[in-house]
Enzyme design. Structure first.
Site, PDB file in Angstrom:
ATOM      1  CG  HIS A 137      -2.022  -1.039   1.098  1.00  3.81           C
ATOM      2  ND1 HIS A 137      -3.017  -1.176   2.021  1.00  3.81           N
ATOM      3  CD2 HIS A 137      -2.274  -1.974   0.140  1.00  3.81           C
ATOM      4  CE1 HIS A 137      -3.841  -2.148   1.645  1.00  3.81           C
ATOM      5  NE2 HIS A 137      -3.407  -2.657   0.503  1.00  3.81           N
ATOM      6  CD  GLU A 194      -1.680   3.942   3.557  1.00  2.00           C
ATOM      7  OE1 GLU A 194      -1.385   3.365   2.481  1.00  2.00           O
ATOM      8  OE2 GLU A 194      -2.809   3.893   4.040  1.00  2.00           O
ATOM      9  CB  CYS A 238      -1.636   1.135   6.245  1.00  2.00           C
ATOM     10  SG  CYS A 238      -1.321   0.387   4.657  1.00  2.00           S
ATOM     11  NE  ARG A 296     -11.020  -0.686 -27.031  1.00  2.00           N
ATOM     12  CZ  ARG A 296     -11.026  -1.286 -28.202  1.00  2.00           C
ATOM     13  NH1 ARG A 296     -10.018  -2.067 -28.549  1.00  2.00           N
ATOM     14  NH2 ARG A 296     -12.027  -1.109 -29.042  1.00  2.00           N
ATOM     15  CB  THR A 305     -20.756  -3.575 -32.283  1.00  2.00           C
ATOM     16  OG1 THR A 305     -21.664  -2.483 -32.241  1.00  2.00           O
ATOM     17  CG2 THR A 305     -19.338  -3.061 -32.296  1.00  2.00           C
ATOM     18  CG  ASP A 307     -17.668  -2.743 -36.475  1.00  2.00           C
ATOM     19  OD1 ASP A 307     -18.263  -2.738 -37.574  1.00  2.00           O
ATOM     20  OD2 ASP A 307     -17.782  -1.846 -35.634  1.00  2.00           O
ATOM     21  NE  ARG A 341      -5.673  -3.734 -32.438  1.00  2.00           N
ATOM     22  CZ  ARG A 341      -6.976  -3.580 -32.189  1.00  2.00           C
ATOM     23  NH1 ARG A 341      -7.558  -4.303 -31.249  1.00  2.00           N
ATOM     24  NH2 ARG A 341      -7.698  -2.681 -32.853  1.00  2.00           N
TER      25      ARG A 341
HETATM   26  N1  LIG Z   1     -18.902   4.906 -34.225  1.00  2.00           N
HETATM   27  C1  LIG Z   1     -18.835   4.217 -33.124  1.00  2.00           C
HETATM   28  O1  LIG Z   1     -18.318   4.683 -32.089  1.00  2.00           O
HETATM   29  C2  LIG Z   1     -19.371   2.830 -33.098  1.00  2.00           C
HETATM   30  C3  LIG Z   1     -19.118   2.023 -31.985  1.00  2.00           C
HETATM   31  C4  LIG Z   1     -19.618   0.743 -31.969  1.00  2.00           C
HETATM   32  C5  LIG Z   1     -20.377   0.299 -33.017  1.00  2.00           C
HETATM   33  N2  LIG Z   1     -20.621   1.100 -34.086  1.00  2.00           N
HETATM   34  C6  LIG Z   1     -21.425   0.639 -35.206  1.00  2.00           C
HETATM   35  O2  LIG Z   1     -22.722   0.400 -34.712  1.00  2.00           O
HETATM   36  C7  LIG Z   1     -23.285  -0.630 -35.489  1.00  2.00           C
HETATM   37  C8  LIG Z   1     -24.149  -1.502 -34.632  1.00  2.00           C
HETATM   38  O3  LIG Z   1     -25.036  -0.736 -33.865  1.00  2.00           O
HETATM   39  P1  LIG Z   1     -26.457  -1.311 -33.518  1.00  2.00           P
HETATM   40  O4  LIG Z   1     -27.177  -0.302 -32.710  1.00  2.00           O
HETATM   41  O5  LIG Z   1     -27.075  -1.740 -34.805  1.00  2.00           O
HETATM   42  O6  LIG Z   1     -26.156  -2.643 -32.730  1.00  2.00           O
HETATM   43  P2  LIG Z   1     -25.417  -3.033 -31.372  1.00  2.00           P
HETATM   44  O7  LIG Z   1     -25.778  -2.094 -30.281  1.00  2.00           O
HETATM   45  O8  LIG Z   1     -23.982  -3.312 -31.615  1.00  2.00           O
HETATM   46  O9  LIG Z   1     -26.071  -4.426 -31.104  1.00  2.00           O
HETATM   47  C9  LIG Z   1     -27.442  -4.484 -30.906  1.00  2.00           C
HETATM   48  C10 LIG Z   1     -27.808  -5.862 -30.556  1.00  2.00           C
HETATM   49  O10 LIG Z   1     -27.211  -6.225 -29.306  1.00  2.00           O
HETATM   50  C11 LIG Z   1     -28.125  -6.925 -28.551  1.00  2.00           C
HETATM   51  N3  LIG Z   1     -28.455  -6.057 -27.392  1.00  2.00           N
HETATM   52  C12 LIG Z   1     -27.813  -5.006 -26.943  1.00  2.00           C
HETATM   53  N4  LIG Z   1     -28.393  -4.476 -25.874  1.00  2.00           N
HETATM   54  C13 LIG Z   1     -29.437  -5.196 -25.652  1.00  2.00           C
HETATM   55  C14 LIG Z   1     -30.442  -5.143 -24.694  1.00  2.00           C
HETATM   56  N5  LIG Z   1     -30.457  -4.254 -23.697  1.00  2.00           N
HETATM   57  N6  LIG Z   1     -31.416  -6.019 -24.795  1.00  2.00           N
HETATM   58  C15 LIG Z   1     -31.385  -6.930 -25.746  1.00  2.00           C
HETATM   59  N7  LIG Z   1     -30.448  -7.036 -26.657  1.00  2.00           N
HETATM   60  C16 LIG Z   1     -29.486  -6.185 -26.627  1.00  2.00           C
HETATM   61  C17 LIG Z   1     -29.318  -7.159 -29.464  1.00  2.00           C
HETATM   62  O11 LIG Z   1     -29.069  -8.367 -30.155  1.00  2.00           O
HETATM   63  P3  LIG Z   1     -30.208  -9.417 -30.583  1.00  2.00           P
HETATM   64  O12 LIG Z   1     -30.491  -9.041 -31.975  1.00  2.00           O
HETATM   65  O13 LIG Z   1     -29.569 -10.738 -30.413  1.00  2.00           O
HETATM   66  O14 LIG Z   1     -31.375  -9.228 -29.675  1.00  2.00           O
HETATM   67  C18 LIG Z   1     -29.282  -6.013 -30.374  1.00  2.00           C
HETATM   68  O15 LIG Z   1     -29.875  -6.227 -31.625  1.00  2.00           O
HETATM   69  C19 LIG Z   1     -22.141  -1.423 -36.072  1.00  2.00           C
HETATM   70  O16 LIG Z   1     -22.313  -1.481 -37.464  1.00  2.00           O
HETATM   71  C20 LIG Z   1     -20.910  -0.664 -35.695  1.00  2.00           C
HETATM   72  O17 LIG Z   1     -20.050  -0.459 -36.790  1.00  2.00           O
HETATM   73  C21 LIG Z   1     -20.136   2.349 -34.149  1.00  2.00           C
END
Ligand SMILES: NC(=O)c1ccc[n+]([C@@H]2O[C@H](COP(=O)([O-])OP(=O)(O)OC[C@H]3O[C@@H](n4cnc5c(N)ncnc54)[C@H](OP(=O)(O)O)[C@@H]3O)[C@@H](O)[C@H]2O)c1
Length: 346
Positions: free
Chosen positions: A56, A58, A92, A192, A204, A208, A215
């Site tokens: 810790h 101290e 401590c 992160r 996502t 993606d 990294r």
């Molecule tokens: N620019 C940025 O910072 C950034 C960051 C991340 C992602 N993205 C983009 O965002 C896009 C995806 O966004 P999105 O809104 O379509 O999808 P998402 O949030 O990545 O995923 C949504 C899916 O996650 C599940 N989910 C999440 N929360 C839930 C909840 N509370 N209850 C039930 N299911 C939940 C569901 O899957 P089920 O269908 O199985 O129910 C829902 O369809 C990607 O194409 C990515 O490229 C951009």
């Protein structure tokens, strides 16, 4: 005179806070703690809690002083109440008493049940003068993750996304999947490394195929987490490669594999609260939610967030998935390369 004394104390406690920050990303589930020992207006030793399981703050500061006479008329400044219990290290408080340090200035009480005020009580009962709650607000912010975890019984939650300058987070028309610039992406990897866990939605992962690791910065990988109700993510995806501790929230039963834990939950109501409860049980103190829109909006809807970081980027998408809307207090904005980073608190 009183002002002068306060200003001096402030300098020493601010130094202790600065030292404590060195432990960001390495002390969890312990708090970040810094310590300064001062005598006649001069710092004679200092230390911080470097890593979980190690000394810790101290102990670090005290053990650097070899001559016990140095502790006469000294003051110990510490950002968090000294511990009284045996954990990975011995208490401590006992060391402070043994070294006969006459004055201890404490930033904030430890909310952890086994300490909470008991460390202070033991110091006072042993004739040590204690100054409590000194720069308390700064010491609270320093350990926002630790305090949220112990007081709210959930991890500290940071929402993060990058949006184009016309308000989209994704467009299928765009060949380059990155919206933000290189500097913003590197900063994101630093973030992160500072948090215990990272969470994204299923779409996502599918769109993606992210690695969700660190990294572009030195540091530990967070536990990666995603929500996959029907277990649609193929095993070939990076998030299932077993190279990093991973948790999947699903409605299906599936046997755990090396580094991969499947947690079966009902998706009918309070999914986010139930997820957070599971993370709390696993001692995960902080979570960064990196999208997508649906996932971020679920956290926003359930009021389950503490901080939000939004990059508004030097990119125009014209169409696609619109960015979430956050109604928080805007704290500040900073230029990161050609992008602008906005910080919000709830
Ligand atoms: N620019 C940025 O910072 C950034 C960051 C991340 C992602 N993205 C983009 O965002 C896009 C995806 O966004 P999105 O809104 O379509 O999808 P998402 O949030 O990545 O995923 C949504 C899916 O996650 C599940 N989910 C999440 N929360 C839930 C909840 N509370 N209850 C039930 N299911 C939940 C569901 O899957 P089920 O269908 O199985 O129910 C829902 O369809 C990607 O194409 C990515 O490229 C951009």
């Amino acid at each position: 005179m009183e002002n002068m004394e306060f200003s001096l104390k402030k300098i020493f406690m601010e130094r202790a806070i600065q030292l404590a920050r060195n432990g960001l990303g390495t002390t969890s589930p312990n708090p970040m703690v810094g310590c300064v020992i001062e005598k006649n207006g001069v710092v004679i030793s200092e230390g911080w809690h470097y890593k979980f399981g190690m000394n810790h703050a101290e102990v670090e500061a005290i053990n650097k002083i070899k001559d016990n006479n140095s502790f006469v008329n000294s003051t110990l400044y510490v950002t968090l109440e000294p511990c009284i219990h045996f954990g990975k290290t011995s208490p401590c408080v006992d060391l402070i008493i043994k070294k006969k340090i006459p004055i201890v200035v404490i930033g904030i009480r430890d909310p952890y049940q086994k300490v909470n005020g008991l460390g202070i009580k033991k110091l006072i009962n042993n004739g040590i003068k204690v100054v409590e709650n000194f720069l308390e607000d700064q010491c609270l912010v320093l350990n926002k993750r630790f305090f949220t975890f112990h007081k709210k019984n959930r991890p500290y939650i940071i929402l993060k996304w990058a949006q184009s300058n016309d308000g989209f987070i994704y467009s299928s028309n765009r060949k380059n999947k990155w919206i933000s610039g290189e500097n913003a992406r590197q900063l994101n990897h630093k973030w992160r490394s500072e948090e215990d866990s990272i969470l994204v939605g299923k779409k996502t992962v599918l769109n993606d195929n992210p690695k969700l690791n660190v990294r572009k910065w030195d540091g530990k990988n967070p536990v990666r987490i995603f929500i996959d109700k029907k277990l649609n993510i193929p095993d070939s995806y990076f998030v299932l490669d077993g190279t990093q501790k991973t948790i999947i929230f699903t409605e299906k039963n599936k046997k755990n594999k090396k580094n991969i834990e499947y947690i079966c939950l009902s998706f009918k109501k309070e999914l986010i609260k139930n997820i957070l409860n599971q993370l709390y049980r696993r001692n995960i103190q902080s979570l960064i939610v990196e999208g997508g829109k649906n996932t971020l909006e679920n956290f926003i809807k359930e009021n389950m967030w503490d901080e939000c970081r939004v990059f508004v980027c030097n990119t125009t998408l014209k169409c696609g998935i619109e960015s979430p809307i956050i109604k928080g207090k805007m704290l500040k904005s900073v230029n990161i390369g050609k992008d602008i980073l906005f910080y919000f608190s709830r």
